[in-house]
Write an enzyme that holds these catalytic residues in place. Structure first.
Site, PDB file in Angstrom:
ATOM      1  N   ASP A 281      36.032  25.386  67.060  1.00  0.00           N
ATOM      2  CA  ASP A 281      35.637  26.408  68.285  1.00  0.00           C
ATOM      3  C   ASP A 281      36.689  26.637  69.051  1.00  0.00           C
ATOM      4  OD1 ASP A 281      33.567  27.459  70.014  1.00  0.00           O
ATOM      5  OD2 ASP A 281      33.706  25.689  71.480  1.00  0.00           O
TER       6      ASP A 281
ATOM      7  N   ASN B  30      33.834  31.979  68.948  1.00  0.00           N
ATOM      8  CA  ASN B  30      33.668  31.202  67.753  1.00  0.00           C
ATOM      9  C   ASN B  30      32.722  31.851  66.716  1.00  0.00           C
ATOM     10  OD1 ASN B  30      31.960  29.983  69.809  1.00  0.00           O
ATOM     11  ND2 ASN B  30      30.909  29.203  68.035  1.00  0.00           N
TER      12      ASN B  30
ATOM     13  N   GLU C  97      27.065  29.616  70.611  1.00  0.00           N
ATOM     14  CA  GLU C  97      26.721  28.105  70.370  1.00  0.00           C
ATOM     15  C   GLU C  97      25.497  28.110  69.876  1.00  0.00           C
ATOM     16  OE1 GLU C  97      29.187  28.379  72.815  1.00  0.00           O
ATOM     17  OE2 GLU C  97      30.155  27.305  70.653  1.00  0.00           O
TER      18      GLU C  97
HETATM   19 CA    CA Z   1      32.029  28.438  71.638  1.00  0.00          CA
END
Ligand code: CA
Ligand code: CA
Length: 589
Positions: free
Chosen positions: A323, A281, A199
């Site tokens: 995601d 991700n 993130e």
């Molecule tokens: Ca993630």
């Protein structure tokens, strides 16, 4: 059983503790102990009850007939004000349990009494940036060391007898958003770890360290274009670029902050001598900023434990826009087809599809949904690549009137996944996978974003909603040969803990409501439940001692759901935090 045997281990241990004999060392946990872990029922020395991660035990004293009499023998509190999510799997060796708690704490506990032997607290700096709660998923054991990863991205090796630090190694810069949350993997004397931080636009990597000394052996970035390295005889040499050229599946410089964090840790299969790691991700979440497949994000990687080379890869969500952080564990299993044994691996992805791969070469064998609804893809093609539903990809903000917010769409599953981190179990007896899953949707939209070190790098807004009034969690028994669901158990709150299956025809798991539950592995009938006082988001284990079978599980509600869950988080905000480990057995006959 190691060549030193359990009796000898106890004797030497007592001598060292009592007399501090200089130069004597306890053999402790060996590579062989770890490889044989599944079948040696007197200890648990790997994450996953064996490096393949099947989470299956041959023990059957606790079974569908006897489990009704299961009762707690002790409960140990992690104490302090530091509660929050407890996602650990305990380990047990020679009468001692090693378990981690939130905020990078490690405890050694006498398994007979529940007495604390020692506690280690990492002194964490201000400014750590764990995305999804201050959790830890457990230790690795090797020799006389207890090794774990901390929230400030260090590997720390403790003396198993004293809890004192033997070595400490910085894996990555926590100020850039890196942290460690997974249980390290121990293979042939090497500690193997991934990193968290997708993130924050980190560059994912898998690294191997010498377990005895903490020296770096190899480093393998998981974003295409980055160079890997191997260290030998004091020399650092290039170990090949990861994948194709820089920028090949990424536009411009985006590969430099590409995410793909292998944050869950991996499994190891000695049959093919490969490590299996999932990757998270691509960064940022806004997929319009990075047209292309964005290798090796949202993929499974098979990596040589000896050199760090990527042997094969399989990408579940190319150009991920939701995601669908495909970090999920890869679990080896064999099955027979047309008279041949297929060396397969099963993996249930956050994107809602279950994949069966050939674990020797990564070839796609089959895939099928394991949740009730999937909107973002219409299915999988013959190579297992998703057939996208473009109406369910969040819109490009650049196409909006003010350029600030793209079209919001509804996507199923939500980004917390058809399944998130919580590990499945594969039963060698039933041939079924037991998959902890969740049924939820999200509204998601994209926004412009640019990279800034140590800042969230999403370019997305979202809210998660339940699909059903009466349940979100679903524990499913799935036949990996056909995709058929054999039974399901529905749970009001989202399921967030790991699963254990046993030769006693039982499947154990906990729920956020606090219950440790046991189900008939074939019928799904609930045979037992016991409330541990706070939500269970950890993974149960079982072992035997003095002829009796024990079950242990950590309790302590938290993790990503209360932090990221939107409307779902509101629905379950009454659940209380905690922090303890419980141990159960049958009454003595
Ligand atoms: Ca993630
Ligand atoms: Ca064992």
């Amino acid at each position: 059983m190691s060549k030193f045997g359990r009796g000898t281990g106890f004797a030497i241990t007592a001598l060292v503790a009592g007399m501090s004999v200089a130069g004597m060392s306890w053999a402790g946990v060996t590579d062989k102990d770890i490889l044989n872990d599944q079948m040696t029922t007197d200890d648990v020395v790997s994450n996953g009850l064996g490096p393949k991660g099947q989470r299956f035990s041959p023990l059957k004293r606790v079974n569908t007939d006897t489990v009704k009499d299961l009762r707690p023998v002790w409960s140990f509190s992690f104490g302090g004000e530091k509660q929050r999510g407890q996602e650990s799997q305990p380990m047990v060796k020679d009468g001692v349990m090693y378990v981690t708690g939130s905020y990078s704490r490690v405890f050694a506990i006498d398994v007979k009494t529940g007495d604390e032997l020692w506690q280690y607290d990492a002194r964490l700096p201000d400014g750590i940036m764990p995305c999804c709660d201050v959790i830890n998923r457990g230790v690795a054991l090797f020799g006389d060391l207890v090794i774990f990863g901390s929230l400030d991205a260090k590997l720390i090796a403790l003396n198993a007898k004293t809890g004192k630090v033997v070595w400490k190694k910085k894996v990555a810069d926590y100020k850039a958003g890196y942290s460690l949350t997974a249980a390290p993997l121990l293979v042939n004397g090497k500690v193997i770890t991934g990193v968290s931080g997708g993130e924050f636009g980190v560059v994912g990597k898998v690294e191997a360290y010498d377990a005895k000394t903490g020296k770096l052996v190899w480093s393998r970035p998981t974003v295409e274009g980055h160079m890997g390295y191997i260290w030998k005889d004091g020399k650092k040499t290039e170990n090949g670029i990861s994948g194709g050229a820089p920028g090949k599946t990424w536009p411009g410089d985006l590969w430099k902050t590409g995410g793909a964090a292998p944050w869950l840790g991996g499994t190891y299969d000695p049959d093919v001598n490969l490590l299996f790691f999932g990757t998270g991700n691509p960064a940022p979440w806004n997929s319009h900023l990075r047209p292309g497949d964005n290798l090796f994000s949202s993929s499974r990687l098979a990596i040589s434990p000896d050199t760090g080379k990527i042997v094969w890869h399989f990408q579940t969500t190319p150009n991920d826009g939701w995601d669908y952080d495909g970090v999920n564990e890869v679990v080896s299993f064999d099955y027979k087809a047309n008279g041949k044994t297929i060396k397969a691996a099963g993996t249930a992805d956050r994107n809602g599809f279950f994949y069966v791969l050939n674990r020797e070469n990564g070839e796609f064998i089959r895939g099928f949904p394991f949740v009730d609804e999937i909107t973002w893809a219409k299915g999988l093609d013959k190579n297992g690549r998703p057939i996208y539903s473009e109406a369910h990809r969040p819109g490009n903000p650049a196409a909006s009137a003010d350029g600030k917010k793209g079209k919001s769409i509804r996507a199923v599953p939500s980004f917390l996944g058809g399944k998130n981190w919580m590990p499945v179990s594969y039963s060698k007896d039933s041939g079924l996978f037991y998959v902890p899953s969740n049924e939820w949707a999200m509204d998601i939209w994209n926004e412009p974003v640019s990279y800034k070190k140590g800042a969230a790098y999403l370019g997305a807004g979202f809210t998660i909603k339940s699909l059903n009034e009466d349940y979100i969690g679903v524990l499913r028994a799935i036949d990996p040969k056909t995709g058929e669901e054999k039974w399901r158990y529905k749970n009001y709150a989202p399921l967030w803990g790991g699963v254990l299956s046993t030769a006693g025809n039982l499947v154990f798991m906990g729920n956020p409501e606090g219950y440790l539950m046991a189900f008939d592995a074939k019928s799904g009938e609930m045979k037992y439940k016991f409330n541990t006082g706070s939500g269970i988001v950890g993974s149960p284990i079982t072992w035997e001692m003095d002829g009796e079978q024990y079950i242990s599980v950590v309790s302590g509600w938290g993790g990503a759901v209360p932090l990221w869950g939107g409307e779902v988080a509101k629905r379950i905000k009454h659940l209380n935090q905690g922090g303890s480990v419980w141990t159960f057995k049958l009454p003595e006959s």
